[in-house]
Enzyme design. Structure first.
Site, short mmCIF file in Angstrom:
data_model
loop_
_atom_site.label_atom_id
_atom_site.label_comp_id
_atom_site.label_asym_id
_atom_site.label_seq_id
_atom_site.Cartn_x
_atom_site.Cartn_y
_atom_site.Cartn_z
N TYR A 145 1.00 -0.97 0.30
CA TYR A 145 -0.17 0.09 -0.45
C TYR A 145 0.59 0.95 0.05
CZ TYR A 145 -4.33 -3.04 1.67
OH TYR A 145 -4.71 -3.99 1.57
N LYS A 196 3.38 -15.11 0.84
CA LYS A 196 3.10 -15.86 0.12
C LYS A 196 5.07 -16.48 -0.14
CE LYS A 196 -0.08 -16.65 -2.21
NZ LYS A 196 -0.89 -18.03 -2.67
N ASP A 229 -3.02 -18.06 1.48
CA ASP A 229 -4.58 -18.17 1.05
C ASP A 229 -4.88 -19.81 1.42
OD1 ASP A 229 -1.96 -19.69 -0.50
OD2 ASP A 229 -2.76 -19.82 -2.16
N ASP A 253 -4.74 -7.43 5.48
CA ASP A 253 -6.24 -6.31 5.45
C ASP A 253 -7.31 -7.66 5.20
OD1 ASP A 253 -7.96 -4.59 4.74
OD2 ASP A 253 -6.72 -4.03 3.21
N ASP A 257 -10.81 -8.89 7.80
CA ASP A 257 -12.14 -9.02 7.34
C ASP A 257 -12.96 -10.08 7.53
OD1 ASP A 257 -12.01 -6.14 7.35
OD2 ASP A 257 -12.48 -6.14 4.82
#
Ligand code: NAD
Length: 368
Positions: A145, A196, A229, A253, A257
């Protein structure tokens, strides 16, 4: 009365339901002052759209400096349709970004707790989520970001290319991993670190450096590495396997959520953003509910204040060293839910619907 704990708290109610839910927090602080020999001095200031309406900017320097001097900042919410057409740099939400950036809040803590009384609000089966208690630790100031280079550039054949850069340094990784390990020590002593590393070099570094820190400073904390994942999948399959989940800005993030939704309602989810210790040993911090300003129910005394009240409980625990009072507040929330009181967002058959104010009063009555 012997007032032994003087603490400065800045309340920033903001917009929409913000003032309604922060009002309940203020009542609780007043109760603690009166009944527990604590001395919270709290001030209330404008932020977001409310500040734009009066000062033409989403946060004034005066309010910003007050936030630097406070022991904890508790925010309601910023934004709403009234200010939607302002250009990005002038929007109410800019105040939040400024606070996060200038207070250097690099660690975002989001608990995902499924209250047994509300197990039916989750979309997952009760046996999967009942008793769930996860803490997600998300890195908040680095990664994709913020990385450079970034932008959109023209390329050949009338095409365009969008670019963002994902990068983390050793010290950034150690700084956030330390927060996760320290939290785990106070909980079930287990950290699951997500990245990852199968496809990203930054992921390989993340995995290696978290392991280095654990081997050096946290030998007794259990550490698992998991591909992000897979973590997303495991959160739905068997969420109770997790204690503390550690992730970078992007994966954190998404995972926070997802974990939040396991618990049912937005109105119940608190969060904390923590910065580094300053030279006096004080940790800069911002506490806020995960939800926004909920313009659809604003001003109707319908909002659920529990997310903001639990944000206060996090402030008591992480910034004010008042674990006992935090436990007391958490227990009061549980008792009210046990008695079947519900705001409109979590109402179900056989339960009693109450207003924002009633919910705050009921929680205070259980503190007594
Ligand atoms: P929202 O969280 O405000 O609302 C989503 C839905 O959840 C709405 O139906 C709302 O009524 C309900 N809801 C939220 N909090 C509730 C509560 N405490 N009790 C009962 N019901 C609740 O998200 P949104 O509608 O996407 O955003 C509205 C505004 O809030 C936008 O301007 C957005 O930019 C802003 N926002 C601010 C923050 C923040 O200040 N941190 C976070 C998210 C959104």
């Amino acid at each position: 009365m012997n007032k032994k704990n003087s603490r400065k708290i800045l309340l920033l109610p903001g917009d929409g339901i913000g003032p309604e839910v922060v009002r309940e927090v203020k009542k609780i602080l007043e109760w603690f002052n009166k009944n527990k020999s604590l001395d919270f001095s709290f001030e209330e200031e404008l932020i977001g759209g409310a500040s734009i309406d009066v000062n033409k900017i989403p946060i004034t320097d005066e309010v910003f400096y007050k936030s630097l001097e406070s022991d904890a900042v508790i925010l309601g919410a910023c934004g709403g349709p009234k200010w939607d057409n302002l250009e990005f740099s002038k929007k109410p939400e800019r105040a939040l970004l400024k606070l996060r950036k200038e207070l250097k809040l690099f660690a975002n803590l989001r608990p995902a707790i499924c209250f047994s009384q509300l197990v039916d609000s989750s979309t997952l089966k009760p046996e999967i989520v009942s008793g769930l208690d996860i803490m997600i630790v998300r890195e908040l100031t680095g990664g994709i970001y913020f990385g450079e280079p970034r932008g959109i550039e023209p390329i050949e054949n009338n095409q365009r290319r969008g670019i963002n850069t994902h990068s983390y340094t050793t010290s950034e990784i150690h700084r956030i991993a330390k927060v996760a390990f320290d939290l785990a020590k106070k909980r079930k002593n287990k950290v699951t670190s997500c990245e990852k590393s199968n496809v990203m070099e930054a992921g390989v570094l993340w995995r290696e450096e978290v392991q280095v820190l654990k081997d050096k400073e946290y030998k007794n904390v259990e550490l698992h590495h998991m591909l992000a994942d897979n973590c997303a999948m495991q959160l739905l399959r068997n969420p109770k396997q997790f204690d503390v989940i550690l992730a970078d800005n992007l994966f954190g993030d998404m995972l926070s959520d997802e974990a939040a939704m396991l618990t049912g309602s937005l109105g119940l989810l608190p969060s904390a953003s923590l910065g580094a210790k300053d030279k006096n040993g004080k940790i800069r911090s911002l506490y806020e509910p995960v939800h926004g300003s909920a313009p659809d129910i604003a001003g109707k005394n319908l909002a659920n204040p529990i997310a903001t009240i639990l944000s206060l409980s996090m402030a008591l625990r992480y910034s004010l060293n008042l674990d006992k009072e935090a436990d007391q507040l958490d227990a009061a929330v549980q008792k009210v839910l046990d008695e079947g009181l519900r705001t409109k967002d979590i109402i179900s058959k056989g339960k009693k619907e109450v207003t924002t104010t009633d919910m705050g009063d009921a929680i205070i009555s259980k503190l007594k």
